[in-house]
Every structure is written in C-alpha cells, then in structure tokens.
Design a protein around this motif. Structure first.
Motif, short mmCIF file in Angstrom:
data_model
loop_
_atom_site.label_atom_id
_atom_site.label_comp_id
_atom_site.label_asym_id
_atom_site.label_seq_id
_atom_site.Cartn_x
_atom_site.Cartn_y
_atom_site.Cartn_z
N ARG A 28 0.83 -1.21 0.00
CA ARG A 28 0.00 0.00 0.00
C ARG A 28 0.87 1.26 0.00
NH1 ARG A 28 -4.43 -1.16 4.78
NH2 ARG A 28 -4.89 -3.35 4.29
N CYS B 262 0.73 5.56 0.18
CA CYS B 262 -0.06 6.73 0.59
C CYS B 262 -0.46 7.57 -0.63
CB CYS B 262 0.76 7.56 1.57
SG CYS B 262 0.14 9.20 1.89
N GLY B 263 -1.77 7.77 -0.80
CA GLY B 263 -2.27 8.55 -1.93
C GLY B 263 -1.90 10.02 -1.85
N THR B 264 -1.94 10.59 -0.65
CA THR B 264 -1.55 11.99 -0.47
C THR B 264 -0.09 12.19 -0.86
OG1 THR B 264 -3.15 12.27 1.33
CG2 THR B 264 -1.35 13.87 1.21
N ASN C 19 0.39 12.07 -4.66
CA ASN C 19 -0.06 13.33 -5.23
C ASN C 19 0.96 14.45 -4.99
OD1 ASN C 19 -2.22 15.06 -6.43
ND2 ASN C 19 -2.17 16.00 -4.40
N THR D 17 1.14 10.14 -8.92
CA THR D 17 -0.16 9.45 -8.93
C THR D 17 -0.31 8.51 -10.11
OG1 THR D 17 -1.16 11.34 -7.79
CG2 THR D 17 -2.65 9.80 -8.87
N SER E 115 -1.67 -1.01 -4.05
CA SER E 115 -2.84 -0.14 -4.06
C SER E 115 -2.55 1.18 -3.35
CB SER E 115 -4.02 -0.84 -3.39
OG SER E 115 -3.71 -1.14 -2.03
N VAL E 116 -3.45 2.12 -3.54
CA VAL E 116 -3.35 3.43 -2.89
C VAL E 116 -4.08 3.37 -1.55
CG1 VAL E 116 -3.91 5.88 -3.08
CG2 VAL E 116 -3.21 4.59 -5.12
N ASN F 130 -4.80 5.51 2.52
CA ASN F 130 -4.94 6.83 3.14
C ASN F 130 -4.44 6.76 4.58
OD1 ASN F 130 -7.22 5.96 4.92
ND2 ASN F 130 -8.30 5.78 2.96
#
Length: 205
Positions: free
Chosen positions: A166, A168-170, A173, A178, A185-186, A188
């Motif tokens: 996993r 971190c999506g933040t 970005n 991204t 996977s992304v 949070n």
C-alpha cells in the motif's frame, strides 16, 4: 558429500546471509557450504549463522580481496531453524508484522549508500521464510513503488506472494507520482494508522 558454493561478492548485509540460508534449505545431506564475500561484516554475520547451527566454520582468503566462508554442514536444516536466519541482521523472520517505509533511503549520512541499503533491505524482506502481512510506503517511500524504482522487482515479488503493498495517496499526489504507481494499491492515513495499530510488530528501516 554435497558441496554448494554461493557467490555473494559485492553484496551487503543481509543479502549474504539470505543467500546462504536459501542454500542451506536446498541441502539434502551433510556437506560443505561455501559463501564467497568481500566484506568483513558479511564474514562476521555468516560466522554467527554457523554458530547458531553449531556448524564448524573457517575463512579462506582468495584472490582480489575475496573471502570464502566455509561451513561444514552436518545435515539438512529444519524449517524452524531456517526461520531464525533473518535475526542475524536485525530483521524479523517470523510472526505477523508490518513493514513501514517512509523514505527511499535507509539510515543517515550518504544518500547513495542509503539507497543501496534500502534496496538490500527490501530484497531481504522479500526472501524471509515468513513474509510481512503488509508493507506501507509513505512520504519519500512512495517513490519505491513507482516507475524508475530500483526495488520494483522485489516489491512486485512480495505482492505476487500475497503481501499487501500500500502506498499513501496523499504522498503520491504531493510528489507528482499518482500516475506512476507500478505495484500495490493506494491507501490513506486512516488505513495506515489502523494497519500499524493492529500489527503484531512494526518494522521500520
């Protein structure tokens, strides 16, 4: 009598130990295990490994600064014994645990060395007899799961073996990554905190 030679020249801890452990697991009878290395740390760690299995060991000098660590293997090594090998370089090798990676370098000092150490760390994790349940990548660690990462092959190998990867999506970005995520996977921050809180053990390089 079986003899196996492992070439770990140029490899840093814990890779020589990992390779030697895998070779031991392949030995079906008593014999000789020879590991070729070119640094004193590897010799010391392999010495502790031999002592842990109660194998006699000697170190032979070869050309070009290479040392041959020669172990007299008394017989096949049990799976339980093999699971202790990761401890020689400070890595857990059994039990449920989560690896949390917050940077693409390991340790402080030389960034070049730090990248080499991180690559070695992730390779070693991918070779443990008992793999982590989850590996979390956040902040600078997000670079490791994206295009151009030197560790992609090892991380994809972990994912193929069922490890939950996993990122971190933040963080993706923030770094403009991204669209460059290559594995896993992304996630949070809530999921990161939840995963860490529920882990039996957290390993942070």
């Amino acid at each position: 009598m079986e003899k196996i030679t492992v070439n770990a020249v140029g490899e840093e801890c814990p890779i020589p130990v990992v390779k030697a452990t895998k070779a031991l697991g392949a030995m079906k009878e008593a014999g000789i295990l020879e590991i070729l290395v070119n640094n004193d740390v590897a010799v010391q760690n392999l010495g502790r490994m031999a002592a842990g299995y109660h194998f006699s060991m000697r170190v032979e000098s070869r050309e070009n600064g290479i040392s041959a660590v020669v172990m007299d293997v008394t017989g096949p090594v049990s799976p339980i014994a093999l699971e202790t090998a990761g401890d020689l370089c400070g890595l857990p090798s059994s039990g449920s645990f989560v690896v949390a990676v917050d940077t693409d370098v390991m340790g402080r000092g030389s960034e070049e060395l730090g990248k080499t150490l991180m690559k070695g760390f992730l390779f070693a994790v991918s070779q443990l007899p008992s793999l982590p349940k989850t590996v979390l990548f956040y902040n600078g660690g997000a670079h490791l799961t994206c295009q151009g990462s030197a560790s992609l092959e090892d991380i994809k190998g972990l994912a193929d073996k069922g490890v939950d990867i996993r990122t971190c999506g933040t963080c993706l970005n923030f770094y403009g990554l991204t669209d460059k995520l290559e594995v896993g996977s992304v996630t949070n921050m809530y999921e990161i905190v939840e995963t860490l809180a529920q882990a039996g053990k957290v390993v942070k390089p």
